[in-house]
Scaffold this motif. Sequence first.
Motif, mmCIF file in Angstrom:
data_model
loop_
_atom_site.group_PDB
_atom_site.id
_atom_site.type_symbol
_atom_site.label_atom_id
_atom_site.label_comp_id
_atom_site.label_asym_id
_atom_site.label_seq_id
_atom_site.Cartn_x
_atom_site.Cartn_y
_atom_site.Cartn_z
ATOM 1 N N ILE A 86 18.152 17.965 -8.120
ATOM 2 C CA ILE A 86 18.838 16.680 -8.307
ATOM 3 C C ILE A 86 18.317 16.046 -9.592
ATOM 4 N N SER A 87 19.232 15.723 -10.513
ATOM 5 C CA SER A 87 18.775 15.231 -11.818
ATOM 6 C C SER A 87 18.507 13.727 -11.783
ATOM 7 N N ILE A 88 17.393 13.359 -12.389
ATOM 8 C CA ILE A 88 16.936 11.966 -12.434
ATOM 9 C C ILE A 88 17.191 11.460 -13.864
ATOM 10 N N PRO A 89 17.757 10.260 -14.033
ATOM 11 C CA PRO A 89 17.994 9.738 -15.387
ATOM 12 C C PRO A 89 16.694 9.636 -16.197
ATOM 13 N N ASP A 90 16.802 9.791 -17.519
ATOM 14 C CA ASP A 90 15.640 9.677 -18.403
ATOM 15 C C ASP A 90 14.954 8.332 -18.213
ATOM 16 N N GLY A 91 13.638 8.356 -18.251
ATOM 17 C CA GLY A 91 12.880 7.113 -18.138
ATOM 18 C C GLY A 91 12.526 6.757 -16.701
ATOM 19 N N PHE A 92 12.972 7.588 -15.771
ATOM 20 C CA PHE A 92 12.678 7.325 -14.360
ATOM 21 C C PHE A 92 12.123 8.589 -13.730
ATOM 22 N N ARG A 93 11.341 8.398 -12.695
ATOM 23 C CA ARG A 93 10.918 9.588 -11.944
ATOM 24 C C ARG A 93 10.836 9.290 -10.457
ATOM 25 N N LEU A 94 11.015 10.357 -9.713
ATOM 26 C CA LEU A 94 11.005 10.272 -8.267
ATOM 27 C C LEU A 94 9.660 10.802 -7.790
ATOM 28 N N ARG A 95 9.045 10.125 -6.858
ATOM 29 C CA ARG A 95 7.756 10.602 -6.344
ATOM 30 C C ARG A 95 7.501 10.027 -4.958
ATOM 31 N N PRO A 96 6.532 10.610 -4.226
ATOM 32 C CA PRO A 96 6.176 10.039 -2.931
ATOM 33 C C PRO A 96 5.470 8.689 -3.130
ATOM 34 N N LEU A 97 5.533 7.816 -2.162
ATOM 35 C CA LEU A 97 4.774 6.566 -2.180
ATOM 36 C C LEU A 97 3.289 6.907 -2.282
ATOM 37 N N ARG A 98 2.533 6.101 -3.051
ATOM 38 C CA ARG A 98 1.085 6.296 -3.167
ATOM 39 C C ARG A 98 0.322 5.126 -2.553
ATOM 40 N N ARG A 99 -0.949 5.387 -2.274
ATOM 41 C CA ARG A 99 -1.783 4.420 -1.571
ATOM 42 C C ARG A 99 -2.007 3.133 -2.360
ATOM 43 N N ASP A 100 -1.761 3.187 -3.681
ATOM 44 C CA ASP A 100 -1.958 1.981 -4.505
ATOM 45 C C ASP A 100 -0.619 1.344 -4.926
ATOM 46 N N ASP A 101 0.465 1.744 -4.266
ATOM 47 C CA ASP A 101 1.793 1.223 -4.613
ATOM 48 C C ASP A 101 2.073 -0.134 -3.972
ATOM 49 N N PHE A 102 1.189 -1.062 -4.206
ATOM 50 C CA PHE A 102 1.322 -2.389 -3.605
ATOM 51 C C PHE A 102 2.639 -3.058 -4.013
ATOM 52 N N GLY A 103 3.121 -2.735 -5.207
ATOM 53 C CA GLY A 103 4.370 -3.309 -5.715
ATOM 54 C C GLY A 103 5.607 -2.925 -4.910
ATOM 55 N N TYR A 104 5.465 -1.906 -4.074
ATOM 56 C CA TYR A 104 6.566 -1.487 -3.192
ATOM 57 C C TYR A 104 7.009 -2.649 -2.303
ATOM 58 N N LEU A 105 6.040 -3.486 -1.938
ATOM 59 C CA LEU A 105 6.359 -4.617 -1.053
ATOM 60 C C LEU A 105 7.319 -5.600 -1.708
ATOM 61 N N GLU A 106 7.164 -5.797 -3.006
ATOM 62 C CA GLU A 106 8.073 -6.703 -3.731
ATOM 63 C C GLU A 106 9.508 -6.191 -3.646
ATOM 64 N N LEU A 107 9.661 -4.885 -3.772
ATOM 65 C CA LEU A 107 10.997 -4.295 -3.677
ATOM 66 C C LEU A 107 11.557 -4.464 -2.261
ATOM 67 N N LEU A 108 10.715 -4.224 -1.256
ATOM 68 C CA LEU A 108 11.169 -4.343 0.132
ATOM 69 C C LEU A 108 11.652 -5.747 0.459
ATOM 70 N N LYS A 109 11.095 -6.729 -0.246
ATOM 71 C CA LYS A 109 11.519 -8.121 -0.012
ATOM 72 C C LYS A 109 12.984 -8.329 -0.366
ATOM 73 N N GLN A 110 13.535 -7.425 -1.161
ATOM 74 C CA GLN A 110 14.961 -7.530 -1.481
ATOM 75 C C GLN A 110 15.833 -6.985 -0.348
ATOM 76 N N LEU A 111 15.194 -6.332 0.622
ATOM 77 C CA LEU A 111 15.933 -5.780 1.763
ATOM 78 C C LEU A 111 15.871 -6.717 2.964
ATOM 79 N N THR A 112 14.666 -7.200 3.263
ATOM 80 C CA THR A 112 14.488 -8.062 4.434
ATOM 81 C C THR A 112 13.150 -8.793 4.335
#
Length: 160
Positions: A14-40
């Motif tokens: 599956i091709s990912i656009p330039d400048g972006f990458r797909l990866r598993p969540l990491r233990r220091d990905d605290f910023g993930y919570l900010e994104l989740l706030k856009q969901l609920t």
Amino acid sequence: APSLFDERLLPNNISIPDGFRLRPLRRDDFGYLELLKQLTSVGFINQLEFRKRFDAMKRAKSYYVVVLEQIGSSKIVGAATLLIEFKYIHEAGQRGRIEDVVVDAVMRGKKFGVLLNEVLVDMAKLIGVYKLSLECKTELIPFYEKFGYSKNLHFLDQRF
Ligand code: 16G
């Protein structure tokens, strides 16, 4: 920082656009919570609690939180979760659930939602689930139908 799951499980066709990458969540990905706030509602979770929850998900070995990172900013701009449930039915089969699909509002229109869904459907097939399901708002049914789902059972919930 440790990853939630082995990144070799991510599909490479599956091709990912330039400048972006797909990866598993990491233990220091605290910023993930900010994104989740856009969901609920996320509420207040400090970094210690974030890491504790990450560790519990990692121990469970059935949570596949995939994030889309903007390489330049290191920002998480999209994410989706595949959850694997163990069953006795279907010859001790596994059921997959797609959860918490969210794309940053400023990154809409780039088909990132499509990308995340394709990735998770592929992973679910690779893992070998007998069925894959999700819950969504009525207006999103046509979007999800593109990935092979059909509206079938009713979904009931209660809130506490
Ligand atoms: C949507 C999500 C679900 C998420 C829920 C949160 C998808 C496909 N579905 O139903 O995973 O947990 O919203 O809403 O992403 P809630 O806070 O009302 O439970």
